[in-house]
Every structure is written in structure tokens, then in C-alpha cells.
Design a protein around this motif. Structure first.
Motif, PDB file in Angstrom:
ATOM      1  N   VAL A   1      -7.176  67.387  68.811  1.00  0.00           N
ATOM      2  CA  VAL A   1      -8.142  66.322  69.033  1.00  0.00           C
ATOM      3  C   VAL A   1      -9.208  66.868  69.977  1.00  0.00           C
ATOM      4  O   VAL A   1      -8.891  67.531  70.964  1.00  0.00           O
ATOM      5  N   VAL A   2     -10.464  66.583  69.670  1.00  0.00           N
ATOM      6  CA  VAL A   2     -11.583  66.997  70.519  1.00  0.00           C
ATOM      7  C   VAL A   2     -12.292  65.736  71.002  1.00  0.00           C
ATOM      8  O   VAL A   2     -12.786  64.954  70.183  1.00  0.00           O
ATOM      9  N   LEU A   3     -12.320  65.547  72.295  1.00  0.00           N
ATOM     10  CA  LEU A   3     -12.994  64.389  72.880  1.00  0.00           C
ATOM     11  C   LEU A   3     -14.267  64.844  73.567  1.00  0.00           C
ATOM     12  O   LEU A   3     -14.235  65.711  74.443  1.00  0.00           O
ATOM     13  N   ALA A   4     -15.394  64.250  73.152  1.00  0.00           N
ATOM     14  CA  ALA A   4     -16.673  64.532  73.799  1.00  0.00           C
ATOM     15  C   ALA A   4     -17.098  63.303  74.591  1.00  0.00           C
ATOM     16  O   ALA A   4     -17.069  62.184  74.082  1.00  0.00           O
ATOM     17  N   ASN A   5     -17.463  63.543  75.839  1.00  0.00           N
ATOM     18  CA  ASN A   5     -18.062  62.483  76.640  1.00  0.00           C
ATOM     19  C   ASN A   5     -19.153  63.090  77.499  1.00  0.00           C
ATOM     20  O   ASN A   5     -19.364  64.293  77.485  1.00  0.00           O
ATOM     21  N   GLY A   6     -19.877  62.225  78.216  1.00  0.00           N
ATOM     22  CA  GLY A   6     -21.011  62.722  78.983  1.00  0.00           C
ATOM     23  C   GLY A   6     -22.070  63.268  78.044  1.00  0.00           C
ATOM     24  O   GLY A   6     -22.174  62.872  76.877  1.00  0.00           O
ATOM     25  N   ALA A   7     -22.840  64.207  78.538  1.00  0.00           N
ATOM     26  CA  ALA A   7     -23.948  64.775  77.774  1.00  0.00           C
ATOM     27  C   ALA A   7     -23.509  65.489  76.506  1.00  0.00           C
ATOM     28  O   ALA A   7     -24.291  65.656  75.569  1.00  0.00           O
ATOM     29  N   SER A   8     -22.242  65.889  76.438  1.00  0.00           N
ATOM     30  CA  SER A   8     -21.785  66.661  75.282  1.00  0.00           C
ATOM     31  C   SER A   8     -21.764  65.869  73.983  1.00  0.00           C
ATOM     32  O   SER A   8     -21.672  66.455  72.908  1.00  0.00           O
TER      33      SER A   8
ATOM     34  N   LEU B   1     -22.288  57.479  74.720  1.00  0.00           N
ATOM     35  CA  LEU B   1     -23.343  57.261  73.719  1.00  0.00           C
ATOM     36  C   LEU B   1     -24.353  56.244  74.224  1.00  0.00           C
ATOM     37  O   LEU B   1     -25.567  56.447  74.119  1.00  0.00           O
ATOM     38  N   LYS B   2     -23.850  55.154  74.795  1.00  0.00           N
ATOM     39  CA  LYS B   2     -24.741  54.109  75.308  1.00  0.00           C
ATOM     40  C   LYS B   2     -25.582  54.612  76.480  1.00  0.00           C
ATOM     41  O   LYS B   2     -26.768  54.313  76.577  1.00  0.00           O
ATOM     42  N   LYS B   3     -24.957  55.372  77.372  1.00  0.00           N
ATOM     43  CA  LYS B   3     -25.679  55.876  78.548  1.00  0.00           C
ATOM     44  C   LYS B   3     -26.778  56.850  78.136  1.00  0.00           C
ATOM     45  O   LYS B   3     -27.892  56.791  78.660  1.00  0.00           O
ATOM     46  N   MET B   4     -26.482  57.739  77.205  1.00  0.00           N
ATOM     47  CA  MET B   4     -27.488  58.702  76.746  1.00  0.00           C
ATOM     48  C   MET B   4     -28.695  57.968  76.159  1.00  0.00           C
ATOM     49  O   MET B   4     -29.842  58.356  76.382  1.00  0.00           O
TER      50      MET B   4
ATOM     51  N   VAL C   1     -32.297  59.860  76.614  1.00  0.00           N
ATOM     52  CA  VAL C   1     -32.011  61.269  76.340  1.00  0.00           C
ATOM     53  C   VAL C   1     -31.937  61.459  74.827  1.00  0.00           C
ATOM     54  O   VAL C   1     -32.657  62.258  74.248  1.00  0.00           O
ATOM     55  N   ILE C   2     -31.031  60.721  74.198  1.00  0.00           N
ATOM     56  CA  ILE C   2     -30.874  60.742  72.744  1.00  0.00           C
ATOM     57  C   ILE C   2     -30.106  59.490  72.362  1.00  0.00           C
ATOM     58  O   ILE C   2     -29.171  59.100  73.052  1.00  0.00           O
ATOM     59  N   CYS C   3     -30.534  58.846  71.304  1.00  0.00           N
ATOM     60  CA  CYS C   3     -29.846  57.626  70.877  1.00  0.00           C
ATOM     61  C   CYS C   3     -29.000  57.918  69.643  1.00  0.00           C
ATOM     62  O   CYS C   3     -29.533  58.173  68.563  1.00  0.00           O
TER      63      CYS C   3
ATOM     64  N   PRO D   1     -13.820  53.368  73.041  1.00  0.00           N
ATOM     65  CA  PRO D   1     -14.585  52.671  74.075  1.00  0.00           C
ATOM     66  C   PRO D   1     -14.866  53.522  75.318  1.00  0.00           C
ATOM     67  O   PRO D   1     -15.984  53.538  75.816  1.00  0.00           O
ATOM     68  N   ALA D   2     -13.839  54.231  75.802  1.00  0.00           N
ATOM     69  CA  ALA D   2     -13.989  55.005  77.039  1.00  0.00           C
ATOM     70  C   ALA D   2     -13.244  56.333  76.901  1.00  0.00           C
ATOM     71  O   ALA D   2     -12.038  56.344  76.645  1.00  0.00           O
ATOM     72  N   GLY D   3     -13.963  57.410  77.075  1.00  0.00           N
ATOM     73  CA  GLY D   3     -13.363  58.736  76.953  1.00  0.00           C
ATOM     74  C   GLY D   3     -12.233  58.963  77.931  1.00  0.00           C
ATOM     75  O   GLY D   3     -11.198  59.526  77.584  1.00  0.00           O
ATOM     76  N   ILE D   4     -12.406  58.507  79.155  1.00  0.00           N
ATOM     77  CA  ILE D   4     -11.380  58.740  80.175  1.00  0.00           C
ATOM     78  C   ILE D   4     -10.071  58.071  79.787  1.00  0.00           C
ATOM     79  O   ILE D   4      -8.993  58.640  79.974  1.00  0.00           O
ATOM     80  N   THR D   5     -10.161  56.879  79.210  1.00  0.00           N
ATOM     81  CA  THR D   5      -8.946  56.182  78.783  1.00  0.00           C
ATOM     82  C   THR D   5      -8.256  56.955  77.669  1.00  0.00           C
ATOM     83  O   THR D   5      -7.022  57.071  77.659  1.00  0.00           O
TER      84      THR D   5
END
Length: 118
Positions: free
Chosen positions: A38-45, A75-78, A83-85, A99-103
Motif C-alpha cells: 500500500v502506498v499512502l500519499a499525503n501532504g504535497a506528495s 487534496l483539499k489543502k493543496m 497549489v494544485i486542485c 479522509p485522513a492519511g495519518i489515520t
């Protein structure tokens, strides 16, 4: 050998090439049937999910069973930061949104996934 369960966490764009290389090498070493990846991307990635070059590699890996996840909060923050939608409608079909990468990281670790952060 028991099936390996591995979570790759990518939260920096510059780490994508290393992560994708690590995943490719892992599959070559143990075989695609011997790893649950599994690959989880969060933040700018999360912006890599609209990068044509990376999408091609990810798509090939997804066809070998690798699961790709995007953090909805990121995604929402970017988009809010102009930055990018990217939203769930314009992500590649092989990407799932949580919903949340950390979770998701915590859940996967509780499920016994090894945590790898390139």
C-alpha cells in the motif's frame, strides 16, 4: 514465506522516485503474489497523482496489485492553497481516497503492515 504487508508513506514529492524504485525492487525480490503493498500519499506528495510520468509507473505497479491512496485532507489543502486542485473525480482510477492519511497509517500499522518512509 508469509505474505509481506508493507505500507509506503510518501509525503514529499522528491521521495516518489525512491519509493517507486523500492516498490519495484521489492516486487522483483519477493514476487507480486508475496506482498501486499500500500502506498499512502499525503501532504504535497499528492500532486504526483497528476504527474503523467509517475502515473505511468504507478499504473503499472497497480496492475501488479499495489494499492495507491491519497489523503483527502491533503487534496483539499493543496487546492485551498492554490497549489494544485485535485479531487476524487480527476484522480487516476487506481487511486483510493481516505479522509485522513495519518489515520490510515495508524490503521495499517495496527493491521501488521511494516512502515516504510523513503
Amino acid at each position: 514465506m508469509a505474505k509481506l504487508k508493507v505500507l509506503f508513506h510518501v509525503n514529499e514529492n522528491e521521495k516518489w522516485n525512491v519509493a517507486l524504485g523500492n516498490i519495484t525492487n521489492l516486487i522483483k525480490d519477493v514476487g507480486e503474489d508475496n506482498a501486499d503493498i500500500v502506498v499512502l500519499a499525503n501532504g504535497a506528495s499528492v500532486s504526483a497523482y497528476v504527474d503523467d510520468e509517475k502515473i505511468k509507473i504507478m499504473k503499472d505497479l497497480s496492475e501488479k496489485g499495489v494499492k495507491f491512496i491519497a489523503c483527502r485532507n491533503s487534496l483539499k489543502k493543496m487546492c485551498a492553497d492554490n497549489v494544485i486542485c485535485i479531487n476524487e473525480d480527476n484522480l487516476p482510477s487506481f487511486v483510493t481516497v481516505v479522509p485522513a492519511g495519518i489515520t490510515e497509517i495508524i490503521k495499517k500499522q495496527q493491521e501488521g503492515y511494516a512502515y516504510v518512509k523513503p
